[in-house]
Structure formats: C-alpha cells, structure tokens
Write an enzyme that holds these catalytic residues in place. Structure first.
Site, mmCIF file in Angstrom:
data_model
loop_
_atom_site.group_PDB
_atom_site.id
_atom_site.type_symbol
_atom_site.label_atom_id
_atom_site.label_comp_id
_atom_site.label_asym_id
_atom_site.label_seq_id
_atom_site.Cartn_x
_atom_site.Cartn_y
_atom_site.Cartn_z
ATOM 1 N N CYS A 36 15.412 -11.996 11.715
ATOM 2 C CA CYS A 36 14.788 -12.561 12.919
ATOM 3 C C CYS A 36 15.902 -12.814 13.936
ATOM 4 C CB CYS A 36 14.119 -13.884 12.595
ATOM 5 S SG CYS A 36 12.886 -13.771 11.300
ATOM 6 N N ARG A 47 15.585 -7.338 16.231
ATOM 7 C CA ARG A 47 15.701 -8.056 14.954
ATOM 8 C C ARG A 47 14.350 -8.545 14.449
ATOM 9 N NH1 ARG A 47 20.755 -9.640 13.666
ATOM 10 N NH2 ARG A 47 19.929 -11.287 12.351
ATOM 11 N N TRP A 64 10.539 -11.705 12.428
ATOM 12 C CA TRP A 64 10.187 -10.562 11.586
ATOM 13 C C TRP A 64 9.668 -11.198 10.301
ATOM 14 C CZ3 TRP A 64 9.504 -5.472 12.036
ATOM 15 C CH2 TRP A 64 9.347 -4.733 10.873
ATOM 16 N N ASN A 111 16.693 -17.779 10.526
ATOM 17 C CA ASN A 111 16.790 -16.375 10.151
ATOM 18 C C ASN A 111 17.358 -16.335 8.744
ATOM 19 O OD1 ASN A 111 17.119 -13.592 9.988
ATOM 20 N ND2 ASN A 111 19.181 -13.698 10.836
ATOM 21 N N GLY A 112 16.644 -15.673 7.829
ATOM 22 C CA GLY A 112 17.114 -15.584 6.443
ATOM 23 C C GLY A 112 15.959 -15.806 5.494
ATOM 24 N N GLU A 172 15.026 13.738 -0.634
ATOM 25 C CA GLU A 172 15.287 12.797 0.461
ATOM 26 C C GLU A 172 16.464 13.267 1.297
ATOM 27 O OE1 GLU A 172 13.717 10.694 1.888
ATOM 28 O OE2 GLU A 172 15.135 9.505 3.040
ATOM 29 N N LYS A 229 16.114 13.944 5.339
ATOM 30 C CA LYS A 229 16.992 13.240 6.292
ATOM 31 C C LYS A 229 17.681 14.250 7.194
ATOM 32 C CE LYS A 229 16.109 9.661 6.447
ATOM 33 N NZ LYS A 229 14.977 9.736 5.639
ATOM 34 N N GLU A 265 15.142 16.057 9.673
ATOM 35 C CA GLU A 265 14.478 15.287 10.737
ATOM 36 C C GLU A 265 15.434 14.841 11.827
ATOM 37 O OE1 GLU A 265 12.630 11.547 9.729
ATOM 38 O OE2 GLU A 265 13.872 11.328 7.966
ATOM 39 N N HIS A 296 13.618 31.201 -9.928
ATOM 40 C CA HIS A 296 12.253 31.755 -9.860
ATOM 41 C C HIS A 296 11.891 32.184 -8.441
ATOM 42 C CE1 HIS A 296 11.560 30.648 -13.995
ATOM 43 N NE2 HIS A 296 12.113 29.475 -13.736
ATOM 44 N N LYS A 307 8.153 6.655 14.553
ATOM 45 C CA LYS A 307 8.574 5.774 13.464
ATOM 46 C C LYS A 307 7.412 5.518 12.509
ATOM 47 C CE LYS A 307 11.205 3.214 11.025
ATOM 48 N NZ LYS A 307 12.174 3.898 10.126
HETATM 49 C C1 AGP Z 1 11.444 9.144 6.996
HETATM 50 O O1 AGP Z 1 12.778 9.174 7.476
HETATM 51 C C2 AGP Z 1 10.463 9.634 8.028
HETATM 52 N N1 AGP Z 1 10.600 8.894 9.232
HETATM 53 C C3 AGP Z 1 9.028 9.724 7.512
HETATM 54 O O2 AGP Z 1 9.033 10.713 6.521
HETATM 55 C C4 AGP Z 1 8.445 8.442 6.896
HETATM 56 O O3 AGP Z 1 9.084 8.165 5.673
HETATM 57 C C5 AGP Z 1 6.948 8.669 6.631
HETATM 58 O O4 AGP Z 1 6.323 8.912 7.866
HETATM 59 C C6 AGP Z 1 6.264 7.480 5.929
HETATM 60 O O5 AGP Z 1 6.339 6.356 6.746
HETATM 61 P P1 AGP Z 1 5.940 4.928 6.097
HETATM 62 O O6 AGP Z 1 6.944 4.638 5.024
HETATM 63 O O7 AGP Z 1 6.012 3.956 7.240
HETATM 64 O O8 AGP Z 1 4.547 5.052 5.537
#
Ligand code: AGP
Length: 648
Positions: A2, A27, A115, A141-142, A521, A525, A528, A544, A643
């Site tokens: 926060c 934050r 938050w 905050n904490g 993952e 990363k 994207e 395969h 996001k």
């Molecule tokens: C991850 O870096 C991406 N931004 C995306 O794959 C994300 O993980 C996915 O959209 C799921 O989002 P969520 O965890 O908010 O459900």
C-alpha cells in the site's frame, strides 16, 4: 503493498496528501483515505486559516457501510480531534469528495492508498483506521501476521473492531497503550505485533505531530521549508523535497512542522542522516528500476516471503483460510486445475509437485478449453482456479462452469475482492502486491508458493507425508526468498548472454518433468515482451517432429534440475547441438556436467527439486527482459496485450 503519505507544516495538509497518494497508486489503488488533525493551519496559499464549515458527515464505519456509500466522513469529536475521509475505488473518488483536499482543513495529516490483503476493498476496510474514540488514527503498509490473536484478546477487553483488516489491531493497541506518551505507546505496540509494517500515526491530542515506525516495510522521512513528510516511497514527496532519510528498521519517528526526532526500539533518541534523492518522479515510481517488470522481478523474494511466512507456524502449514477441515482435505480424490497463460504454467508445475507430495491426481486445463468441453470429473474433485487478476474472463467462466456442475472451487488469486475471489468457495490469496507490468513475474512466483503450501497441507491431511517431511519442506520454502536473491545478484551473466541473442528469430525451451512447465513459462515471457517466436517442448517429444526445425545458430534453452531426468535432458541437448543449435543450460549448482554440452550455463542455488521452478524461472524472466530491452521495446506494456484479459 500500500502507499502511505504524511505531512505536517505550514501548508494545508489534505491537498498535499492527495498529491502524494496519486504518486503511490502503483502501490495499490482499490481504496484511499486521509486523516487530518482538524482546526488551525494555513490556506492552500500558506496563509493562516480557520477550518471550513464541514458538511454534516456520516459516521464512519457501520453507518456509512450500511448506507452503502462509497465514502465516509468522520467528524472531529473534540477540539483537536482528527477528521477522517475515506472512499472505495481510485483516488479520484476521494479527490471529488474533498474538492482536491481543499475542503478538509488542517496542516497535519496522514493518507493511504490501499492494496487489500485482509478484507476486501470497502470504505470500512480502507485506511486510516482508528480506535473507537478516534484518539488515534493509523495508516499501514505491510502484514500483521498475528492480528487475529490481538483482535481476539482486545475484543475480550471490550475493544470494538469495525473492519476485517489487520491494521485495525494496531490502532486499538496504540489506543490501549497510549497514556500521554506516543513514543512509549508505539514501543509497547511493537512488542505485541509480528509481521511487517510501516505505520503513520496521529494522536488526537497531539495536533501538528505525526509519528511513524517501520519494520520490513519501506518508509521514508522528508524535510522542507514548508514542513516535514513521511512516505512509503520518494515519488510521493519529490514535488516538495528531495531531502530524505530512509527510516532504519524498528525506529520510531516524531515529526512536527519544524522538527524531526528518531528513537530506537528502547525509545532513546538517535541521530539519522539525510540524503538527496536524485531520481526523477517516473524513475522513483519504479524504485529506481528502468521498468516495473524489473522492479517486480526484484520484489519476488519479498512477495514469496509475504505469501509463505504467514501460513507457516512452527514448521506446519496452516490452510485454515481455505475453510476446509482436515477430513475434507483428506477426502479430495482429484484436483482439476484451470487457468490461462502464466497461471496455467503454475498449474502445470502444480501437477508434478502435488502428485509427488500428496499423491493426488491432478488434471490441468486451459480455462478457455475447460469451459466448453463439458468436463467429466470425479465426485470428490477440487477445482482450483489460478488467476493473478481474478478477473480473467475465461478463468471466471470456468469457475462458474465448475460450480454449476456442483464442484467445490478454490481460487488462488492476487487481487483481494476480485470476481474469482468472490465467487470461489475458498480463496488462497497470494500477497505479491500490485503487479503493474503486463508480463507477470512476482505474482507467478507467489502462485507457485501457494501451490507448494497447498500440496504440503494436502499431503499431511492425507497422511502421505509425515511431520518431519513437512518441517523439512516448510523450512526450505522459507529459504526460497534468499535463494532468489542470490540469483538476482548474478543478473549480469544473464544480461550479457541476452544481449548476444536479442535478435534471434526462433528460440526453443526444453525441459522434462516440472522443468518442462518452467520451459513453458520461459517461452511465454520471451514471446510476450520481446516478440521473438519461441516454443517450449517436453524434451522427450522433440524427436517426434519439431527437431526438424533445429538448424545452425538456433538458440535452445535446456532447463534441468530434476536428478532423475538430468541425464535424459543432457542427451536431448546433445541431439539439438549436433544439429547446429547453440545451447544455454539452466541448472542447479552441482550439475557441472551441464558444461560438457551447453555452450553457456546459468546456475541456480540447489533446493528441494519440487521447488526448483521457483528458482529456474528467475533467469528465464531476466533473459526475456534483457532481450526485449536489447530490442528497445516497451517492456511493461507489450503490443496487443492487456494486464487482465477480461474478454473472451
Ligand atoms: C503473463 O505474463 C501474461 N500476462 C498472461 O499470460 C496472464 O498470465 C494470463 O492472462 C492470466 O492472467 P491472470 O493470472 O490474471 O488470470
């Protein structure tokens, strides 16, 4: 995480508080509030003023809550008492309510942008919190880990709690211990609370004075000709001063408009030094990091620690917050995990980890598939939906599908009060704090930690692991943050390598077992944020078909931490290398034979193999980050992405 801000001096406090909170919204931003010592003080132009007449106000807490209002005023109830204004939602709601602070008189106040961690976003849960007689107002905050114990004891002593927050426990403790000496009361409170805290405090009978104290959560003091400040972070006060002191841990600070005093935990006055903040505001919001993504990569040790430590006591995992008895946990015959994107990769890791630790079969589905495949599931299946935002449309739809079919749903969520959190039967919050960068990093790491805790708790409930194994695993979990820190200390090795390959066209990630999940993952990363095409493959599957794509100079990243599969993975790396690939090995210290085949090797500290994904993901995050940086791309806001994907 926060944001806290405080000001005392010659100027009207409320406008300054709101400006500061605006710079701290990164934050946390689900609700906000200010507390100002009413009466006396200066107009916005600094001249002396009387307090403005206040519109009749709604009592804070119950009445406001009952009225369902999005905001509440708490009228001062004594000459030098404190006025509190709080609102749910972004800071602009508070601004609109207070005419940008101009309608709240007084030159000494504290503010907070929240938050949520304990108690969903609401007026009554927003800060500042105060004791019933408003003698004390607190912003925090904490995470106060033992707040329930404190709450139970103080309730027995007649204290009335209005909110669901941990912070309110601190307010009542201060009220209990305060008998005229604020520093003494704070010192006594510090001995009773456990966890992390940065607190801004007003005492109604100490007009013009702000007190602050911190343990493990950040808090700074700023000084200027117009007055003195406290803040969670420099951006909040850079407009007024760059002359700051980072409050040492466990120190108490007393501010007036002209003086600043520091006290150690024994309440002895001590001297502290001030320094000049050289960052500009934007850089300061990122804590001096170039991007939120890098800042959040570096926040992972704290995020994992904040998520894990409150759930472990004396070596035992405590899953009470799931609202499931040991018998109910033991009855779970199968787990169906559902998520999207990186959260889906957490589920893939969970499959390996939970099946090894609790011997419960785990199925994993992409939410967008699960919601339409009319799933067939066993009676005692627990559905687990993993989501950082808690608002992902596909994941929310999958949750509703599972509930419609009559299954119990557990949500592993980072945003308190989000749709998935509210609609799940049980919620396990990750405490990563707000994650601003589109590419998830710290939330991902805390989701892994959540899954580990679930696996251990499940394994214990089913009698698959004994107390000794549980204590060994929880002890190692508590060591993960420092091991992540050690990887971050060697980021230059990864940065150098990434710069060499920033302009690759295709990059492959391979792994076996839970290293395959980590490869997924790492590949996502990279894609994207660097826009480089990449694929992750179960290493045994390459032959395969996909291996036909391997040609001279193609970068293949091999992830290998599982002892039983290490030699197999090495063979797969030899296969691709013999076809011209350039091979980067990511493995644990001790597996030095990796250097016999890899062109370049990055090591991570040894850990229990079931937790290895928490360590290997860090170099993969850094690899993606530095490759995107090398291409001059917008790391925090990659093209085409959001996001939270709240549409199908
Ligand atoms: C991850 O870096 C991406 N931004 C995306 O794959 C994300 O993980 C996915 O959209 C799921 O989002 P969520 O965890 O908010 O459900």
């Amino acid at each position: 995480m926060c944001g806290i801000v405080g000001f005392t001096g010659r100027l009207q406090a409320a406008p300054i508080l709101l400006d500061g909170l605006e710079k701290l919204e990164y934050r946390g931003y689900d609700s906000a509030g200010i507390a100002v010592a009413a009466g006396g003080g200066a107009r916005p132009d600094g001249t002396a003023e009387g307090g403005d007449a206040r519109p009749d106000s709604t009592a804070e807490g119950g009445d406001a809550q009952a009225a369902g209002s999005a905001a509440a005023f708490a009228r001062p109830d004594s000459e030098s008492a404190i006025e509190i204004v709080k609102a749910k939602g972004r800071l602009k709601v508070l601004r609109e309510m207070t005419d940008d602070g101009r309608s709240v008189p007084g030159t000494c106040g504290i503010g907070h942008t929240r938050w949520a961690t304990h108690g969903e976003p609401s007026v009554v849960n927003s800060h500042p919190h105060c004791a019933k007689n408003k003698r004390v107002a607190v912003v925090h905050n904490g995470i106060i880990e033992n707040y329930q114990d404190i709450r139970a004891r103080l309730t027995k002593e007649g204290f009335t709690f209005l909110s669901e927050t941990d912070t309110e426990a601190a307010a009542h403790l201060l009220d209990k211990y305060y008998s005229g000496d604020p520093v003494e009361a704070i010192g006594k409170m510090m001995f009773r609370i456990r966890g992390s805290y940065a607190l801004g405090i007003l005492f109604a009978d100490r007009p013009g004075e702000i007190y602050a104290v911190r343990k493990d959560s950040p808090l700074i003091v700023g000084r200027s000709e117009e007055g003195n400040f406290i803040a969670s972070d420099a951006p909040a006060i850079l407009r007024y001063t760059r002359d700051v002191c980072f409050i040492p841990n466990l120190e108490i600070v007393k501010l007036t408009g002209t003086e600043i005093h520091f006290y150690n935990v024994d309440q002895e006055e001590v001297e502290e030094t001030f320094s000049q903040v050289s960052w500009d505001t934007e850089a300061a919001e990122k804590g001096g990091f170039a991007h939120f993504m890098l800042k959040e990569i570096y926040e992972q040790p704290k995020a994992v620690r904040d998520t894990v430590s409150p759930r472990i006591s004396e070596g035992h995992v405590n899953l009470e917050e799931l609202g499931m008895s040991q018998e109910e946990l033991a009855k779970i015959s199968r787990i169906q995990m559902v998520a999207c994107g990186s959260a889906y990769h957490v589920c893939m890791t969970a499959k390996y980890m939970v099946e090894q630790t609790a011997r419960v079969p785990v199925d994993v589905d992409l939410a967008s598939e699960f919601r339409y495949r009319n799933p067939v599931m066993e009676k005692d299946t627990l559905v687990v939906v993993v989501s950082q935002s808690g608002e992902t449309a596909d994941s929310l739809a999958a949750l509703r599908e599972a509930k419609k079919l009559g299954y119990r749903v557990l949500g592993i969520v980072n945003v308190v009060g989000s749709s998935i959190a509210r609609e799940a039967d049980s919620v396990f919050y990750t405490w990563a704090g707000p994650e601003i960068s589109v590419a998830t990093t710290k939330a991902y790491s805390t989701q892994l930690a959540a899954v580990y805790l679930l696996a251990i708790g499940l394994g214990r409930a089913k009698g698959v692991i004994g107390e000794a194994a549980e204590k060994e695993m929880t002890a190692e979990l508590m060591r993960l943050p420092e091991k992540i820190e050690r990887i971050l200390e060697e980021k230059e090795r990864i940065q150098w390598f990434a710069n060499k390959f920033s302009y690759s066209r295709d990059i492959f990630f391979i792994g076996r077992g839970l290293d395959y999940a980590s490869s997924l993952e790492g590949s996502l990363k990279l894609k994207e944020i660097s826009y480089i095409h990449s694929e992750a493959y179960a290493a045994g599957e390459l032959k395969h078909g996909t291996i036909s794509l391997i040609e001279d100079g193609i970068l293949v990243v091999g992830v290998a931490t599982q002892s039983g599969l290490f030699e197999k993975l090495i063979s797969n790396m030899v296969e691709v290398k013999s076809r011209g690939a350039y091979v980067l090995g990511v493995t644990s210290y001790g597996y030095y034979s990796m250097e016999d085949v890899a062109n370049y090797t990055v090591y991570v500290p040894k850990t229990m193999e079931c937790f290895a994904a928490s360590l290997t993901v860090v170099p993969l995050q850094l690899l993606a980050y530095y490759m995107a940086l090398g291409k001059g791309l917008d790391v925090d806001k990659p093209r085409n992405l959001a996001k939270s994907v709240t549409v199908e």
